[in-house]
Structures are given as structure tokens and as C-alpha cells.
Enzyme design. Structure first.
Site, PDB file in Angstrom:
ATOM      1  N   GLU A 283      86.379 103.992  -9.495  1.00 50.11           N
ATOM      2  CA  GLU A 283      85.389 104.400 -10.515  1.00 50.11           C
ATOM      3  C   GLU A 283      85.757 105.763 -11.081  1.00 50.11           C
ATOM      4  O   GLU A 283      85.630 105.992 -12.289  1.00 50.11           O
ATOM      5  CB  GLU A 283      83.973 104.419  -9.919  1.00 50.11           C
ATOM      6  CG  GLU A 283      83.472 103.056  -9.486  1.00 50.11           C
ATOM      7  CD  GLU A 283      83.624 101.986 -10.554  1.00 50.11           C
ATOM      8  OE1 GLU A 283      83.271 102.246 -11.721  1.00 50.11           O
ATOM      9  OE2 GLU A 283      84.119 100.892 -10.240  1.00 50.11           O
ATOM     10  N   TRP A 286      88.133 105.050 -13.628  1.00 45.68           N
ATOM     11  CA  TRP A 286      87.603 104.664 -14.951  1.00 45.68           C
ATOM     12  C   TRP A 286      87.315 105.904 -15.800  1.00 45.68           C
ATOM     13  O   TRP A 286      87.495 105.911 -17.019  1.00 45.68           O
ATOM     14  CB  TRP A 286      86.323 103.825 -14.805  1.00 45.68           C
ATOM     15  CG  TRP A 286      86.618 102.367 -14.651  1.00 45.68           C
ATOM     16  CD1 TRP A 286      86.629 101.658 -13.482  1.00 45.68           C
ATOM     17  CD2 TRP A 286      86.965 101.434 -15.701  1.00 45.68           C
ATOM     18  NE1 TRP A 286      86.959 100.346 -13.746  1.00 45.68           N
ATOM     19  CE2 TRP A 286      87.160 100.179 -15.084  1.00 45.68           C
ATOM     20  CE3 TRP A 286      87.112 101.537 -17.079  1.00 45.68           C
ATOM     21  CZ2 TRP A 286      87.510  99.043 -15.814  1.00 45.68           C
ATOM     22  CZ3 TRP A 286      87.461 100.405 -17.815  1.00 45.68           C
ATOM     23  CH2 TRP A 286      87.658  99.171 -17.176  1.00 45.68           C
ATOM     24  N   ASN A 349      74.594 102.409 -13.676  1.00 43.65           N
ATOM     25  CA  ASN A 349      75.699 101.839 -14.465  1.00 43.65           C
ATOM     26  C   ASN A 349      75.471 100.383 -14.859  1.00 43.65           C
ATOM     27  O   ASN A 349      75.702  99.991 -16.004  1.00 43.65           O
ATOM     28  CB  ASN A 349      77.012 101.965 -13.692  1.00 43.65           C
ATOM     29  CG  ASN A 349      78.168 101.365 -14.466  1.00 43.65           C
ATOM     30  OD1 ASN A 349      78.471 101.780 -15.573  1.00 43.65           O
ATOM     31  ND2 ASN A 349      78.791 100.333 -13.900  1.00 43.65           N
ATOM     32  N   TRP A 367      77.013  99.914 -32.254  1.00 40.41           N
ATOM     33  CA  TRP A 367      77.129 100.608 -30.959  1.00 40.41           C
ATOM     34  C   TRP A 367      76.999 102.112 -31.110  1.00 40.41           C
ATOM     35  O   TRP A 367      76.583 102.819 -30.185  1.00 40.41           O
ATOM     36  CB  TRP A 367      78.435 100.235 -30.258  1.00 40.41           C
ATOM     37  CG  TRP A 367      79.712 100.605 -30.992  1.00 40.41           C
ATOM     38  CD1 TRP A 367      80.441  99.808 -31.824  1.00 40.41           C
ATOM     39  CD2 TRP A 367      80.409 101.865 -30.964  1.00 40.41           C
ATOM     40  NE1 TRP A 367      81.535 100.486 -32.306  1.00 40.41           N
ATOM     41  CE2 TRP A 367      81.541 101.760 -31.793  1.00 40.41           C
ATOM     42  CE3 TRP A 367      80.179 103.073 -30.308  1.00 40.41           C
ATOM     43  CZ2 TRP A 367      82.436 102.800 -31.998  1.00 40.41           C
ATOM     44  CZ3 TRP A 367      81.074 104.120 -30.509  1.00 40.41           C
ATOM     45  CH2 TRP A 367      82.189 103.975 -31.346  1.00 40.41           C
ATOM     46  N   TRP A 390      80.733 102.448 -24.501  1.00 40.22           N
ATOM     47  CA  TRP A 390      80.030 101.742 -25.582  1.00 40.22           C
ATOM     48  C   TRP A 390      80.980 100.793 -26.308  1.00 40.22           C
ATOM     49  O   TRP A 390      80.624  99.655 -26.617  1.00 40.22           O
ATOM     50  CB  TRP A 390      79.370 102.738 -26.553  1.00 40.22           C
ATOM     51  CG  TRP A 390      78.018 103.140 -26.062  1.00 40.22           C
ATOM     52  CD1 TRP A 390      77.718 104.246 -25.315  1.00 40.22           C
ATOM     53  CD2 TRP A 390      76.783 102.429 -26.219  1.00 40.22           C
ATOM     54  NE1 TRP A 390      76.374 104.260 -25.000  1.00 40.22           N
ATOM     55  CE2 TRP A 390      75.777 103.160 -25.554  1.00 40.22           C
ATOM     56  CE3 TRP A 390      76.427 101.240 -26.865  1.00 40.22           C
ATOM     57  CZ2 TRP A 390      74.443 102.746 -25.512  1.00 40.22           C
ATOM     58  CZ3 TRP A 390      75.094 100.820 -26.826  1.00 40.22           C
ATOM     59  CH2 TRP A 390      74.122 101.566 -26.156  1.00 40.22           C
TER      60      TRP A 390
HETATM   61  C1  LIG Z   1      77.143 102.127 -22.224  1.00 37.89           C
HETATM   62  C2  LIG Z   1      77.629 103.053 -21.147  1.00 37.89           C
HETATM   63  C3  LIG Z   1      77.644 104.428 -21.376  1.00 37.89           C
HETATM   64  C4  LIG Z   1      78.120 105.305 -20.386  1.00 37.89           C
HETATM   65  N1  LIG Z   1      78.112 106.656 -20.636  1.00 37.89           N
HETATM   66  C5  LIG Z   1      78.599 107.508 -19.704  1.00 37.89           C
HETATM   67  C6  LIG Z   1      78.614 108.902 -19.945  1.00 37.89           C
HETATM   68  O1  LIG Z   1      78.231 109.385 -21.004  1.00 37.89           O
HETATM   69  N2  LIG Z   1      79.064 109.707 -18.945  1.00 37.89           N
HETATM   70  C7  LIG Z   1      79.515 109.223 -17.759  1.00 37.89           C
HETATM   71  O2  LIG Z   1      79.906 110.011 -16.883  1.00 37.89           O
HETATM   72  N3  LIG Z   1      79.537 107.898 -17.527  1.00 37.89           N
HETATM   73  C8  LIG Z   1      79.090 107.028 -18.452  1.00 37.89           C
HETATM   74  N4  LIG Z   1      79.083 105.688 -18.191  1.00 37.89           N
HETATM   75  C9  LIG Z   1      79.738 105.199 -16.972  1.00 37.89           C
HETATM   76  C10 LIG Z   1      78.844 105.047 -15.737  1.00 37.89           C
HETATM   77  O3  LIG Z   1      77.687 104.344 -16.057  1.00 37.89           O
HETATM   78  C11 LIG Z   1      78.467 106.376 -15.077  1.00 37.89           C
HETATM   79  O4  LIG Z   1      79.607 107.169 -14.898  1.00 37.89           O
HETATM   80  C12 LIG Z   1      77.830 106.136 -13.715  1.00 37.89           C
HETATM   81  O5  LIG Z   1      76.687 105.332 -13.830  1.00 37.89           O
HETATM   82  C13 LIG Z   1      77.459 107.458 -13.079  1.00 37.89           C
HETATM   83  O6  LIG Z   1      76.768 107.259 -11.887  1.00 37.89           O
HETATM   84  P1  LIG Z   1      77.386 107.732 -10.520  1.00 37.89           P
HETATM   85  O7  LIG Z   1      77.867 109.134 -10.643  1.00 37.89           O
HETATM   86  O8  LIG Z   1      76.381 107.463  -9.462  1.00 37.89           O
HETATM   87  O9  LIG Z   1      78.633 106.760 -10.377  1.00 37.89           O
HETATM   88  P2  LIG Z   1      79.510 106.335  -9.122  1.00 37.89           P
HETATM   89  O10 LIG Z   1      79.450 104.861  -8.998  1.00 37.89           O
HETATM   90  O11 LIG Z   1      79.171 107.129  -7.923  1.00 37.89           O
HETATM   91  O12 LIG Z   1      80.993 106.677  -9.609  1.00 37.89           O
HETATM   92  C14 LIG Z   1      81.639 107.925  -9.337  1.00 37.89           C
HETATM   93  C15 LIG Z   1      82.084 108.572 -10.640  1.00 37.89           C
HETATM   94  O13 LIG Z   1      83.025 107.745 -11.300  1.00 37.89           O
HETATM   95  C16 LIG Z   1      82.860 107.850 -12.712  1.00 37.89           C
HETATM   96  N5  LIG Z   1      82.509 106.530 -13.245  1.00 37.89           N
HETATM   97  C17 LIG Z   1      81.842 105.535 -12.630  1.00 37.89           C
HETATM   98  N6  LIG Z   1      81.770 104.438 -13.421  1.00 37.89           N
HETATM   99  C18 LIG Z   1      82.394 104.767 -14.574  1.00 37.89           C
HETATM  100  C19 LIG Z   1      82.648 104.062 -15.793  1.00 37.89           C
HETATM  101  N7  LIG Z   1      82.274 102.792 -15.969  1.00 37.89           N
HETATM  102  N8  LIG Z   1      83.307 104.709 -16.780  1.00 37.89           N
HETATM  103  C20 LIG Z   1      83.725 105.988 -16.629  1.00 37.89           C
HETATM  104  N9  LIG Z   1      83.512 106.704 -15.486  1.00 37.89           N
HETATM  105  C21 LIG Z   1      82.851 106.105 -14.483  1.00 37.89           C
HETATM  106  C22 LIG Z   1      81.730 108.836 -12.959  1.00 37.89           C
HETATM  107  O14 LIG Z   1      82.287 110.115 -13.196  1.00 37.89           O
HETATM  108  C23 LIG Z   1      80.977 108.789 -11.644  1.00 37.89           C
HETATM  109  O15 LIG Z   1      80.255 109.975 -11.379  1.00 37.89           O
HETATM  110  C24 LIG Z   1      78.599 104.790 -19.158  1.00 37.89           C
HETATM  111  C25 LIG Z   1      78.570 103.408 -18.942  1.00 37.89           C
HETATM  112  C26 LIG Z   1      78.080 102.560 -19.920  1.00 37.89           C
HETATM  113  C27 LIG Z   1      78.077 101.086 -19.661  1.00 37.89           C
END
Ligand SMILES: Cc1cc2nc3c(=O)[nH]c(=O)nc-3n(C[C@H](O)[C@H](O)[C@H](O)COP(=O)(O)OP(=O)(O)OC[C@H]3O[C@@H](n4cnc5c(N)ncnc54)[C@H](O)[C@@H]3O)c2cc1C
Length: 484
Positions: A283, A286, A349, A367, A390
Site C-alpha cells: 500500500e 501504491w 479506502n 471525476w 480518482w
Molecule cells: C477516490 C480515492 C481518493 C483517494 N485520495 C487519497 C488522498 O488524497 N491521499 C491519500 O493519501 N490517499 C488517497 N487515497 C488512497 C487511500 O484511500 C488512502 O491512502 C488510505 O485510505 C489511507 O488510510 P490508511 O493510512 O489507514 O491506509 P493504510 O491501509 O494503512 O495504508 C498505508 C499507507 O499507504 C498509502 N496508501 C494506501 N492505499 C493507497 C492507495 N490506494 N493509493 C495511494 N496510497 C495508498 C497511504 O499513504 C497510507 O497511509 C484515495 C483513494 C481513493 C479510492
């Protein structure tokens, strides 16, 4: 000879593993500067990000003060402010950590040329990513647009460098009066909402700053990582790290996360399996991939990566957008997500994917309207991850979800929130419904609705659209551009 250095803080609001700060602190007397950038071409921060930034700058200022330093705040165009300070304070060295959005790169490049021409050294570093966006390529040296080979190539680079410690001491540079006069107080930056103060839910949820980030990581590794692989898809559980806003503002960096994870596993402190750890790292991957895409496609936040989508028949529907934004679509999982976002500045997410799909596909809204709303309301609003995600959901992005993948928000709710915990929390007016009715209350019979005190169209909206109709309409719309 002792130098006079300036470190310009941007998305690196921390002391540890901050190579640009450390280089400046080692060089000599140090001015620590943050500029609220209102220069031309720069995208203004959203409301939730402004709140976070305010709290984060406060924490950073205190941390610097404990080391003998001082955080100086200013507002304006860095292209004007930094050369002015450099001249007036006789600065020999300017440092910063790199940024990757096109307008920021353009500004940094211009400044570097300008300062260097005046004999001032400029040193830039990477604090934000495991790999610079240009360092990961295909075997033929090209950027890649597919995540799996991207991440494989990134992993083949081996362990990232070990994080460096915070500077042990900072020797604060005294400022000439002409520069002191430009400094503003945190309160005068006006970052936090006042009338009305809508940030109560954010304050209750988050502790911005380097220490809050470190505690969040430790808590995640030692308590929540176990079962992350499946748990990360359950919005009703706190199974993810919630590190995203901390990463966004650079209160913690991915190298620190990587090594903390390795260390916690080696010392037996981390919960969870190797698979959970790998999934978590992927993640982070990503996020890296999103920056890779943004760097190689500077227009990612504003233009369809797949240009066929320029002809997509979006419907401009202000009313639909407003109902989506306010969590009043009548689709419980969508409304729960949008209300979580409004209350806390965060959304799970899985639910982000569902609400984005619903807006783009069922409601046929561009979007970019969704991206802009997230930009304003997310505490983790990120130039790379938000735009890339997005576009991924829209089907217009690199490595995008295929156009025919249209999330059914009812099935998504039943699968990922099977007991309705998440919907009950954020849409309390439905909390009395059974698990089988909660994701599609409009189909429930009269008796359970009455018992739960739910009157569709009165206590909770009727669905904004028939899901089967919306799905077909989206497929038809996608068909118009498929063969272009
Ligand atoms: C429409 C949409 C918009 C989003 N906008 C953002 C945004 O503006 N900023 C943002 O940080 N994330 C965004 N995300 C990705 C993701 O939803 C969040 O990073 C995640 O929910 C953060 O929660 P967490 O820190 O508990 O994630 P965890 O599951 O704990 O993941 C650890 C870290 O990995 C990174 N990560 C995880 N999933 C993704 C992903 N799909 N894409 C990119 N990085 C990821 C984040 O930095 C996150 O803190 C978006 C996803 C979608 C579908």
C-alpha cells in the site's frame, strides 16, 4: 567557517529522517522557514488540510524550540520571499526536500537557478518517497504505468536507506529586523476555521505532528497489523494505519515506516504475519506509484490520462453533486462514507472507491468534481494519490479499473460491512434496521421499517437513482468512447 543556512520546510514537517534539515543544521546557524504559499499557479490547500497544517506547524515549532531552533512563518510567494531573505540574512546555503507536482518543480528549479547565480549553495534531498519517481523503470529504462511491475522493480532495489536521526541541536540564526518584520504568527496565517468552527470532529480524531505520527505507527504495528490483509477492506474496523495525513505532510516518511516495520518484526513486537506486512508495504507502494505517475504525467490532477475520456458525456448535475457531498443520496454505504469524510476529514479506502464509483458511474459526474471535493475535505488530500485514485476509479487513468467495473454499493456494503457497523455509526437514522435491510432500506418491508423508526423519503432519503438504471446508463456512456 560556520555557514548561515536556511531550511525551507514544505511537505517534511518533522525533525527525524529529514535529510535537508540535517544538512542545514550541520552546516552552521540555521533559519527554519515555512511559507504559506499563495503564489501564482499553486493549488490552494483545502479546508481540512489547512486545519491539519496549522496543528502540524504548531507541533513542529515546539519540537524545533526544544532543540534550540525556531520556526519562522511567512505568507506569500516563495519566489520572492526566499531570495529576499537570502540577501538580507547573508545566507550561504538553502536546503529543501523535493516535491513532485509540476508547479512546485518549476518554482524550485527557478529558485535554485536564481540562488545559485548569486553564489548561494542549494541542496535538495528526498524525504518523501522510498524511491525518486524517475528511479523506478522498466528493464528498458522507461516509466511504467502498471502497478505490479512498478512495485516489483521497486522491491528489487532492496532495502531503502536507514532513516537518519533528528539533529541533536539547532543553532538558531538571528534575523535582521527587515526580515523579522515579514514573520507572521500561526494564528495570523488564519489556517483554522473560526466562524463556524467545523473542526471539532477533526480535533477529536487526530493528533497532527511528528510525535502523533510515531505513536500512530507504533500502535498500528503492535496492535492492528494482524489480519491487515483482510481487515483493510472492513470499514467497520480500525484495521488500517491511518498514517495517510501524517505521510501527506511529511510528519513521518516511508523509510521510517519501512524500517520500523522490519525492526518490529525482527524483535517480535509487531503483530501479524509476513503476508500482512507485505500487504501493508504494497500500500505504501501504491503511494509511491501515484507519485511516479504524477511526475511522469504532470497534468494527472486535471486531465484525463486516457484522452478518450475527453469526449465522455458527463452530466453536469449540481443537485446530485450536492446530495453526494452531504451524504444524502439514499444509498447507505455512500452516505456513511461521505459523512465520515465530513466529520473526520478521512474516509476508509474501500468506501472511497465505492463513493467515487457511485459519483462517476451511477451519477455520471466528472471525476474532477469528486477529486476537488476530496481535496477540500480530506486531511490526507494528496496531489498524487488523490488524482491517481480518482482517475483509477473513473477508468481514465493508468492501470485503471476497467470501465465496466461498476461497484454495486449494496453488494459492497453486504460484503465489506456485513453487520452494518460502519453504516450504523455514520447513518444513525438507519441503526435500528437488521443486517439484511441496512444496505438497501428502500427494499425493506413496512414492519421492520416502522419498528426501526425509518420512513423512506422522510427520515432517510429515497435512493437518488435506481442502481440498475444507473449502471446501464454508465455502460452506455462508456460505450460511446470505447472505440475512439
Ligand atoms: C477516490 C480515492 C481518493 C483517494 N485520495 C487519497 C488522498 O488524497 N491521499 C491519500 O493519501 N490517499 C488517497 N487515497 C488512497 C487511500 O484511500 C488512502 O491512502 C488510505 O485510505 C489511507 O488510510 P490508511 O493510512 O489507514 O491506509 P493504510 O491501509 O494503512 O495504508 C498505508 C499507507 O499507504 C498509502 N496508501 C494506501 N492505499 C493507497 C492507495 N490506494 N493509493 C495511494 N496510497 C495508498 C497511504 O499513504 C497510507 O497511509 C484515495 C483513494 C481513493 C479510492
Amino acid at each position: 567557517m560556520t555557514k548561515r543556512a536556511l531550511h525551507w520546510f514544505r511537505n517534511d514537517l518533522r525533525l527525524a529522517d529529514n535529510p535537508a534539515l540535517s544538512a542545514a543544521a550541520e552546516a552552521g546557524q540555521l533559519l527554519c522557514l515555512y511559507i504559506l504559499d499563495n503564489g501564482p499557479d499553486r493549488r490552494a490547500l483545502g479546508g481540512a488540510s489547512r486545519w491539519w497544517l496549522s496543528r502540524s506547524l504548531d507541533a513542529l515549532g515546539e519540537a524545533l524550540a526544544r532543540k534550540g531552533g525556531r520556526l519562522v512563518l511567512m505568507q506569500g510567494d516563495p519566489a520572492e520571499i526566499i531570495p529576499r531573505i537570502a540577501a538580507a540574512a547573508d545566507i550561504d546555503l538553502v536546503t529543501w526536500n523535493r516535491r513532485y507536482e509540476a508547479p512546485a518543480i518549476a518554482l524550485d528549479t527557478r529558485l535554485k537557478d536564481q540562488l545559485t547565480a548569486r553564489g548561494i549553495s542549494v541542496r535538495s534531498f528526498n524525504s518523501h518517497l522510498l524511491n525518486e519517481p524517475w528511479q523506478v523503470t522498466t528493464t528498458t529504462g522507461q516509466p511504467t504505468k502498471v502497478f505490479t511491475p512498478y512495485w516489483r522493480a521497486a522491491r528489487q532495489k532492496g532495502e531503502p536507506a536507514a532513516p537518519i536521526p533528528a539533529p541533536s541541536r539547532i543553532d538558531a540564526l538571528a534575523l535582521p529586523e527587515s526580515i523579522e518584520a515579514l514573520a507572521v504568527s500561526l494564528a495570523n496565517l488564519g489556517l483554522e476555521p473560526r466562524k463556524p468552527d467545523w473542526a471539532g470532529g477533526l480535533r477529536a480524531e487526530w493528533i497532527p505532528g511528528e510525535q502523533g505520527a510515531a505513536e500512530r505507527l507504533d500502535d498500528f504495528l503492535t496492535r492492528s497489523l494482524d489480519g491487515y490483509t483482510e481487515g483493510r477492506d472492513r470499514p467497520g474496523r480500525e484495521s488500517t494505519s491511518r498514517l495517510s495525513p501524517h505521510l501527506r505532510f511529511g510528519e513521518i516518511g516511508p523509510r521510517q515506516i519501512w524500517h520500523a516495520l522490519r525492526h518490529a518484526r525482527e524483535t517480535g513486537k509487531a503483530v501479524g504475519s509476513e503476508g500482512d506486512a507485505e500487504k501493508f508495504l504494497a500500500e505504501i507502494g501504491w503511494r509511491e506509484f501515484s507519485y511516479h505517475l504524477l511526475f511522469h504525467n504532470p497534468e494527472l490532477p486535471t486531465r484525463n490520462y486516457d484522452r478518450r475520456f475527453d469526449a465522455f458525456p458527463w452530466r453536469a448535475d449540481e443537485e446530485a453533486l450536492r446530495r453526494w457531498q452531504s451524504g444524502q443520496t439514499g444509498i447507505p454505504l455512500v452516505d456513511a462514507g461521505m459523512r465520515e469524510l465530513w466529520a473526520t476529514g478521512y474516509m476508509h479506502n474501500r468506501v472511497r472507491m465505492v463513493v467515487a464509483s457511485f459519483l462517476i458511474k451511477h451519477l455520471l459526474q466528472d471525476w474532477r468534481a469528486g477529486e476537488a471535493w476530496f481535496w477540500d475535505t480530506l486531511v490526507d488530500a494528496d496531489p498524487a494519490s488523490n488524482a491517481a485514485s480518482w482517475q483509477w476509479v473513473a477508468g481514465s487513468g493508468a492501470d485503471a479499473s476497467p470501465y465496466f467495473r461498476i461497484f454495486n454499493p449494496v453488494t459492497q456494503g453486504e460484503t465489506h460491512d456485513p453487520k452494518g457497523d460502519y453504516v450504523r455509526r455514520w447513518v444513525p437514522e438507519l441503526s435500528g434496521l437488521s443486517n439484511s435491510d441496512i444496505h438497501q432500506p428502500w427494499k425493506a418491508s413496512q414492519a421492520p421499517l416502522r419498528e426501526a423508526g425509518v420512513r423512506i423519503g422522510e427520515t432517510y432519503p429515497a435512493p437518488i437513482i435506481d442502481l440498475a438504471f444507473g449502471r446501464q446508463r454508465a455502460l452506455d456512456a462508456f460505450a460511446t468512447i470505447r472505440n475512439r
